[in-house]
Design a protein around this motif. Structure first.
Motif, PDB file in Angstrom:
ATOM      1  N   SER A  10     -14.479   6.090  -7.486  1.00 44.59           N
ATOM      2  CA  SER A  10     -14.318   5.154  -6.381  1.00 44.59           C
ATOM      3  C   SER A  10     -12.912   4.563  -6.357  1.00 44.59           C
ATOM      4  N   VAL A  11     -12.432   4.179  -7.524  1.00 46.61           N
ATOM      5  CA  VAL A  11     -11.069   3.626  -7.616  1.00 46.61           C
ATOM      6  C   VAL A  11     -10.058   4.683  -7.190  1.00 46.61           C
ATOM      7  N   ALA A  12     -10.194   5.894  -7.715  1.00 44.02           N
ATOM      8  CA  ALA A  12      -9.260   6.969  -7.373  1.00 44.02           C
ATOM      9  C   ALA A  12      -9.283   7.260  -5.869  1.00 44.02           C
ATOM     10  N   ARG A  13     -10.469   7.327  -5.300  1.00 41.04           N
ATOM     11  CA  ARG A  13     -10.610   7.601  -3.856  1.00 41.04           C
ATOM     12  C   ARG A  13      -9.941   6.495  -3.032  1.00 41.04           C
ATOM     13  N   ASN A  14     -10.156   5.263  -3.410  1.00 43.12           N
ATOM     14  CA  ASN A  14      -9.564   4.145  -2.675  1.00 43.12           C
ATOM     15  C   ASN A  14      -8.050   4.084  -2.840  1.00 43.12           C
ATOM     16  N   LEU A  15      -7.554   4.403  -4.033  1.00 47.01           N
ATOM     17  CA  LEU A  15      -6.103   4.420  -4.231  1.00 47.01           C
ATOM     18  C   LEU A  15      -5.447   5.523  -3.404  1.00 47.01           C
ATOM     19  N   LYS A  16      -6.078   6.672  -3.356  1.00 40.81           N
ATOM     20  CA  LYS A  16      -5.535   7.763  -2.532  1.00 40.81           C
ATOM     21  C   LYS A  16      -5.461   7.329  -1.070  1.00 40.81           C
ATOM     22  N   GLN A  17      -6.511   6.661  -0.608  1.00 37.03           N
ATOM     23  CA  GLN A  17      -6.508   6.176   0.776  1.00 37.03           C
ATOM     24  C   GLN A  17      -5.446   5.099   0.974  1.00 37.03           C
ATOM     25  N   TYR A  18      -5.278   4.231  -0.005  1.00 35.80           N
ATOM     26  CA  TYR A  18      -4.251   3.185   0.059  1.00 35.80           C
ATOM     27  C   TYR A  18      -2.862   3.800   0.224  1.00 35.80           C
ATOM     28  N   PHE A  19      -2.558   4.799  -0.612  1.00 43.32           N
ATOM     29  CA  PHE A  19      -1.239   5.440  -0.525  1.00 43.32           C
ATOM     30  C   PHE A  19      -1.072   6.176   0.801  1.00 43.32           C
ATOM     31  N   LYS A  20      -2.144   6.786   1.268  1.00 41.96           N
ATOM     32  CA  LYS A  20      -2.103   7.478   2.560  1.00 41.96           C
ATOM     33  C   LYS A  20      -1.835   6.474   3.687  1.00 41.96           C
ATOM     34  N   ASP A  21      -2.509   5.326   3.626  1.00 44.70           N
ATOM     35  CA  ASP A  21      -2.356   4.300   4.655  1.00 44.70           C
ATOM     36  C   ASP A  21      -0.960   3.687   4.672  1.00 44.70           C
ATOM     37  N   LEU A  22      -0.264   3.754   3.539  1.00 45.92           N
ATOM     38  CA  LEU A  22       1.104   3.231   3.490  1.00 45.92           C
ATOM     39  C   LEU A  22       2.051   4.048   4.359  1.00 45.92           C
ATOM     40  N   ASN A  23       1.670   5.289   4.630  1.00 46.19           N
ATOM     41  CA  ASN A  23       2.418   6.143   5.538  1.00 46.19           C
ATOM     42  C   ASN A  23       3.904   6.214   5.179  1.00 46.19           C
ATOM     43  N   GLY A  24       4.175   6.444   3.896  1.00 41.45           N
ATOM     44  CA  GLY A  24       5.557   6.602   3.460  1.00 41.45           C
ATOM     45  C   GLY A  24       6.225   5.334   2.966  1.00 41.45           C
ATOM     46  N   GLU A  25       5.626   4.179   3.216  1.00 42.16           N
ATOM     47  CA  GLU A  25       6.197   2.923   2.715  1.00 42.16           C
ATOM     48  C   GLU A  25       6.081   2.891   1.190  1.00 42.16           C
ATOM     49  N   THR A  26       7.002   2.196   0.550  1.00 42.91           N
ATOM     50  CA  THR A  26       6.994   2.106  -0.905  1.00 42.91           C
ATOM     51  C   THR A  26       5.948   1.097  -1.363  1.00 42.91           C
ATOM     52  N   PRO A  27       5.028   1.531  -2.230  1.00 44.63           N
ATOM     53  CA  PRO A  27       4.020   0.596  -2.741  1.00 44.63           C
ATOM     54  C   PRO A  27       4.648  -0.395  -3.719  1.00 44.63           C
ATOM     55  N   CYS A  28       3.999  -1.527  -3.888  1.00 47.62           N
ATOM     56  CA  CYS A  28       4.522  -2.573  -4.759  1.00 47.62           C
ATOM     57  C   CYS A  28       3.367  -3.268  -5.479  1.00 47.62           C
ATOM     58  N   ASN A  29       3.534  -3.541  -6.756  1.00 46.72           N
ATOM     59  CA  ASN A  29       2.546  -4.280  -7.559  1.00 46.72           C
ATOM     60  C   ASN A  29       1.150  -3.667  -7.508  1.00 46.72           C
ATOM     61  N   VAL A  30       1.072  -2.356  -7.540  1.00 51.11           N
ATOM     62  CA  VAL A  30      -0.218  -1.666  -7.445  1.00 51.11           C
ATOM     63  C   VAL A  30      -1.114  -2.001  -8.634  1.00 51.11           C
ATOM     64  N   TYR A  31      -0.538  -2.075  -9.820  1.00 48.64           N
ATOM     65  CA  TYR A  31      -1.333  -2.370 -11.014  1.00 48.64           C
ATOM     66  C   TYR A  31      -2.043  -3.711 -10.882  1.00 48.64           C
ATOM     67  N   GLU A  32      -1.304  -4.742 -10.537  1.00 59.04           N
ATOM     68  CA  GLU A  32      -1.879  -6.084 -10.391  1.00 59.04           C
ATOM     69  C   GLU A  32      -2.899  -6.119  -9.255  1.00 59.04           C
TER      70      GLU A  32
END
Length: 80
Positions: A10-32
């Protein structure tokens, strides 16, 4: 152990969707972000399962009671 695998998937699936939704934007503070998204519902469920008993919840979680209290305070979950 199936529940752990389900949580991890579930975590992996949601993270993949999160990165996809960023649409190329740089993620920040993902761990926290992930820790907060998982930790609060974990604490809520365990506290409910333990009837609000912090000592029992700390034992279930494998935490020191003071650590549990600190985390409950962090999420605004300590009673007045």
């Amino acid at each position: 152990m199936k529940p752990q695998a389900d949580i991890a998937q579930s975590v992996a699936r949601n993270l993949k969707q999160y990165f996809k939704d960023l649409n190329g934007e740089t993620p920040c503070n993902v761990y926290e972000m992930v820790l907060q998204q998982v930790e609060k519902p974990l604490l809520e469920c365990v506290m409910e399962e333990c009837g609000g008993n912090q000592s029992k919840a700390a034992l279930v979680l494998g935490l020191n009671r003071n650590t549990l209290r600190k985390k409950l305070a962090q999420y605004g979950m300590l009673g007045a």
